[in-house]
Write an enzyme that holds these catalytic residues in place. Structure first.
Site, PDB file in Angstrom:
ATOM      1  N   HIS A   1       6.535  -1.572   3.637  1.00 39.35           N
ATOM      2  CA  HIS A   1       6.210  -2.932   4.062  1.00 39.35           C
ATOM      3  C   HIS A   1       5.395  -3.620   2.991  1.00 39.35           C
ATOM      4  CE1 HIS A   1       3.248  -0.061   5.647  1.00 39.35           C
ATOM      5  NE2 HIS A   1       2.333  -0.994   5.510  1.00 39.35           N
TER       6      HIS A   1
ATOM      7  N   ASN B   1       0.857  -1.186   0.000  1.00 40.23           N
ATOM      8  CA  ASN B   1       0.000   0.000   0.000  1.00 40.23           C
ATOM      9  C   ASN B   1       0.894   1.237   0.000  1.00 40.23           C
ATOM     10  OD1 ASN B   1      -2.474  -1.426   0.114  1.00 40.23           O
ATOM     11  ND2 ASN B   1      -2.228  -1.732   2.310  1.00 40.23           N
TER      12      ASN B   1
END
Ligand code: 5GP
Ligand code: ZN
Length: 115
Positions: free
Chosen positions: A101, A88
């Site tokens: 991440h 994201n």
């Protein structure tokens, strides 16, 4: 290490997390709020805010990260059944932690398109 970055603290071991994998460049740990039977986050040890901030010099790191997601999927037993890797990026994608991440999700049939 960036002060007040929760994922820098997890990488440094000063905030506990259940680890799934680690090496000199990356740490992988189980998500606190899992969205699938297997939900693991893979982060670089070095603070990088996100994919939008990655630079050409990060190419080897990002390639390594992607191959490690596959290795973790194999380790977790979801490589054959299927898994999704998600990064994201910024607000519209819902990035809530500004330290790069990759989510590894699997263990159930995942919907598409994402909401
Ligand atoms: P994002 O929404 O930025 O793509 O993903 C952040 C993820 O980090 C979320 O899935 C959230 O549950 C997870 N998360 C946030 N804080 C912690 C934490 O302290 N420990 C663990 N294990 N996961 C966290
Ligand atoms: Zn950080």
């Amino acid at each position: 290490m960036v002060n007040d970055c929760i994922f820098c603290k997890i990488a440094a071991g000063s905030i506990p997390a259940r680890l799934a994998y680690q090496d000199d460049q990356l740490v992988a740990f189980y998500d606190l709020n899992p969205q699938a039977p297997t939900h693991i986050l893979v982060i670089p040890r070095r603070h990088l805010p996100g994919l939008a901030e990655a630079e050409p010099g990060d190419q080897a790191l990002l390639g390594h990260l992607l191959l490690v997601t596959r290795r973790i999927a194999e380790q977790e037993g979801i490589a054959a059944s299927g898994f999704r890797v998600v990064i994201n990026t910024h607000a519209d994608a819902g990035q809530s932690v500004p330290h790069l991440h990759a989510h590894i999700l699997g263990g159930r049939r995942l919907g598409w398109p994402p909401g």
